[in-house]
Design an enzyme around this catalytic site. Structure first.
Site, mmCIF file in Angstrom:
data_model
loop_
_atom_site.group_PDB
_atom_site.id
_atom_site.type_symbol
_atom_site.label_atom_id
_atom_site.label_comp_id
_atom_site.label_asym_id
_atom_site.label_seq_id
_atom_site.Cartn_x
_atom_site.Cartn_y
_atom_site.Cartn_z
ATOM 1 N N TYR A 26 0.820 -1.158 -0.227
ATOM 2 C CA TYR A 26 -0.009 0.060 0.103
ATOM 3 C C TYR A 26 0.643 1.208 0.073
ATOM 4 C CZ TYR A 26 0.761 0.539 5.062
ATOM 5 O OH TYR A 26 1.569 0.814 6.347
ATOM 6 N N CYS A 27 0.375 2.441 -0.393
ATOM 7 C CA CYS A 27 1.056 3.537 -0.748
ATOM 8 C C CYS A 27 -0.060 4.635 -0.807
ATOM 9 C CB CYS A 27 1.892 3.787 -1.643
ATOM 10 S SG CYS A 27 1.232 3.275 -3.261
ATOM 11 N N THR A 28 0.172 5.888 -0.919
ATOM 12 C CA THR A 28 -0.851 7.144 -0.638
ATOM 13 C C THR A 28 -1.768 6.965 -1.675
ATOM 14 O OG1 THR A 28 1.165 8.576 -0.015
ATOM 15 C CG2 THR A 28 -0.947 9.660 -0.880
#
Length: 297
Positions: free
Chosen positions: A184-186
């Site tokens: 996951y990331c922004t």
């Protein structure tokens, strides 16, 4: 004054002439008085822009006219053009700097060989079905996770995305290779690349959250598996999905819970530090070295 917003977006598609796309995007943004940053490479583009909502809508419409960008997911959030100092549109070897431009392969559908995309509700379902067999793997710089992350997530000790390849090849995460890894990331772009990089290095079951933390937070706010604030790379600095956001960060001076990053007042340092309201008056980090050559946390 007209309502203003910020958009976050990316699109992976082969671009034969990145410089021509740069000129087109610069002219388009300048004509609409938009500010922000757009990076372009042979693999596609990645941008964050702020300005009048009507201008942003025109930008979205015009950008989607390009065949390779017609399916871009534009994420809207509160903010203004003043959250960015100026407009920057640049060509780079990579739109996400993992230091492995020759490894990434894209076609008109996006990244080739990336992780399986999961919608926010599918993420929760996977955890319900598989329990401890599911591992959240943070695809951001380590400092971003100080104020927000998925519960029990693995947070690699990386300062930039260029550190991920060596971190993965170090063997520290080999015990996870048979787990269900949810990257996951922004907004999702870093995980498009990270999930591919992980699969290329023997991680067998890799997923990515479609739309990243932004889309997950929009759907579940603080009632899901996310906890804390979302770090943002502009003047807003962070975002809470509700007024019930858990504060997981700690002031670097006194340990008081906080989610607020500030630029170190020592201009030679140029680092971000977490500070509570009372400590902002003396915001030179206690860990800022005398010669400012190193940063310790």
């Amino acid at each position: 004054m007209e309502l203003q917003k910020v958009i976050l977006y990316y699109g992976f598609t082969p671009l034969a002439d990145p410089e021509a796309v740069r000129l087109w995007q610069w002219t388009l943004c300048e004509s609409l008085d938009l500010k922000g940053r757009i990076l372009i490479s042979h693999h596609g583009l990645n941008g964050t822009l702020g300005g009048d909502m009507a201008a942003l809508k025109r930008y979205v419409r015009r950008t989607k006219e390009y065949p390779g960008f017609k399916n871009i997911d534009f994420k809207w959030s509160d903010g203004t053009g003043e959250d960015f100092p100026r407009l920057r549109v640049r060509v780079r070897d990579e739109i996400v700097s993992f230091g492995a431009p020759g490894e990434l392969k894209v076609d008109e559908q996006g990244v080739i060989g990336g992780g399986v995309r999961l919608k926010p509700e599918q993420v929760n379902q996977l955890v319900e079905e598989r329990g401890d067999d599911v591992v959240f793997f943070d695809g951001r710089n380590a400092f971003e996770a100080k104020i927000g992350k998925f519960k029990n997530a693995v947070v690699p000790d990386v300062k930039t995305t260029r550190d991920f390849v060596s971190e993965l090849e170090s063997g520290r995460y080999d015990h996870l290779k048979d787990k269900a890894i949810v990257t996951y990331c922004t907004g999702g772009i870093r995980c498009e690349v990270l999930s591919s990089v992980m699969k290329n290095r023997g991680f067998n079951e890799v997923y990515q959250i479609e739309g990243g933390i932004v889309r997950y937070g929009e759907q579940f706010a603080d009632k899901g598996l996310w906890e804390g604030s979302l770090y943002l790379f502009d003047a807003r600095m962070n975002h809470e999905f509700s007024d019930q956001s858990k504060v997981i960060g700690e002031c670097e001076r006194c340990g008081t819970p906080t989610s607020k990053f500030y630029n170190c007042a020592n201009l030679a340092c140029r680092k971000l530090i977490l500070l509570c309201a009372e400590c902002t008056s003396d915001n030179v980090s206690k860990n800022c070295s005398p010669n400012h050559a190193t940063w310790q946390t």
